[in-house]
Scaffold this motif. Sequence first.
Motif, PDB file in Angstrom:
ATOM      1  N   VAL A  39       0.842  -1.198   0.000  1.00 40.56           N
ATOM      2  CA  VAL A  39       0.000   0.000   0.000  1.00 40.56           C
ATOM      3  C   VAL A  39       0.878   1.250   0.000  1.00 40.56           C
ATOM      4  N   ASP A  40       1.899   1.277   0.850  1.00 37.32           N
ATOM      5  CA  ASP A  40       2.803   2.427   0.924  1.00 37.32           C
ATOM      6  C   ASP A  40       3.506   2.656  -0.414  1.00 37.32           C
ATOM      7  N   THR A  41       3.922   1.566  -1.041  1.00 34.48           N
ATOM      8  CA  THR A  41       4.600   1.678  -2.338  1.00 34.48           C
ATOM      9  C   THR A  41       3.637   2.178  -3.407  1.00 34.48           C
ATOM     10  N   HIS A  42       2.432   1.644  -3.400  1.00 37.39           N
ATOM     11  CA  HIS A  42       1.416   2.083  -4.358  1.00 37.39           C
ATOM     12  C   HIS A  42       1.146   3.571  -4.187  1.00 37.39           C
ATOM     13  N   ASN A  43       0.920   4.004  -2.970  1.00 36.63           N
ATOM     14  CA  ASN A  43       0.635   5.423  -2.718  1.00 36.63           C
ATOM     15  C   ASN A  43       1.830   6.304  -3.055  1.00 36.63           C
TER      16      ASN A  43
END
Length: 551
Positions: A39-43
Amino acid sequence: MEHEVRAIDLYAGIGGWSLGLRLAGVEVVASYEWWQPAVDTHNGNHGGGIVATDVRKLKLEDLPTGIDLVVGSPPCTEFSYANRGGSGDLAEGLKDLVRFFEVVDHLKPRWWAMENVPRVAEYMRAGFADPGHALHRFRHLDPLIEVVDFSDYGAAQARRRCIVSNVPLALIDGYKAKLGSPTLGDVIAALNGDGSVVTDPIWGGVLPAAGLTETETEPALIGEELRMNRDAKVHHAVYNNMAFPDRLGEPSRTVTATCTRVSRESIVIEDPRRPGSFRRLTIRERASLQGFPVNYQFHARSFAEKAKMIGNAIPPTFTYLLASAARGVPAGAFKGLWMDQRHMVLPDVLPKATPPERAGRTYPEGRAFRAAIPGLRFKSGMRFELSNGAARSKPDWKVRFFFGPSKDVREIELDGAVMAELETTLMAHPAFADAWTALGLADSRLADADATRLQAAWSHKGEGHDPYDVVDTLAAVAADVQTAIEAWSGEGDNGVLAEAYVMNVAAGDAAHSKVPGAAKLTRNAKAILAGLIVGDWFNARRFAPAHRKAA
């Protein structure tokens, strides 16, 4: 005719779907992922604000409407042959497949596509056809189920995956003429140059070299790691051989989510900056092989976590093609994989640097060892190997012989009986004189190679013989013994006697017809007989000067 497409991304991971879709002009309305680092990477790359979400718990009525394309990569762990040898919980994995199709059935998009491991193809075909299967109720979706290799679609790695979709692959295949065929060497060369800029080896965009991240290299593999890597790839006792180091002139092997410095799955190259040394890939090299552009960033707590998220991703090279087909881009208008330079910028927030793994300095006292002996490995699982048994409490260093198919592997106990039976016949023959000399030299060389010292050396907790030194010594002695057997077997019926002896040992109290792999045992009888003698000698250490007189 090209048209606007609105999409949602289920099981989004680090954004392999979303990136390809957006680069192709598709509007990604929503993405859903449960693993926080992903999620952090996607965001961090897409500027979104998605929160960790369990797709299984999504309420269908809360999904956005007016969706033209649904994509996703449900977790593949339970279906992967890498998970417990293919013994994953299929019922658990099915829950995510069903959930994906429930969303598709509810939103009724014009297009949809799912990616998963190859094994899912046959599983789905059977499920859609079986009235008692949970997938049967979605058969009206009329899915196309194909296993593709992403290296055929612009990726620099040979990665086979199952694509289940209603987007005909024929539409995507129409773009192939505009795709390049990047190789592992292309990626390594592009990311290890000395220029002031880096040209993306897949997408063609340019980034200042100073802005290139995730380039930290691991320390070179040490001697025992090199040996373990090479043996696992080039001389594996069961599986097909691989190249070592990996070939640069072709797409890489599959980038996996997990691997170690010594695992068969690891991709190993000669370090272009340190000729003669070998290392695994950097995070950036792995990402480029997966089709992520050089400005894509990975937010995680460790090198291993970044490697996992990249290895689990779908290459955005393929998702770009699928999105282009969904938008109706005709083959003649397709420009290939490319990025407008305005996309080739770094995000505002860069991830923490995560140091790669180092060679192990200490190991548990019970560190396990097993290695097939060169010259005595016959593929399909038949081999002589040196191992330390369970090595948990009391190491049991000995040579073991295994033969038979995977479902009926057998071991011959080497406990001195072979030497006792043959020392006054075969081993008393004049042709065996040089072999006795070789055994004597080996006995002197391995005088201190007892179980305690071998284990201490292997666990890096004491001095002693390197177990691989023992393996190579046994291989050299076995070659001398086989030379003697070749000379002996050329006389009269001795060749037949060698075959009969090997079969008798393998059969034990059973009939020869009951021995699995009898033809292979007979075909390699002389080498196997040499292995039986040397293994028996090593395990029992029965050598004495009187034996030389008998020769």
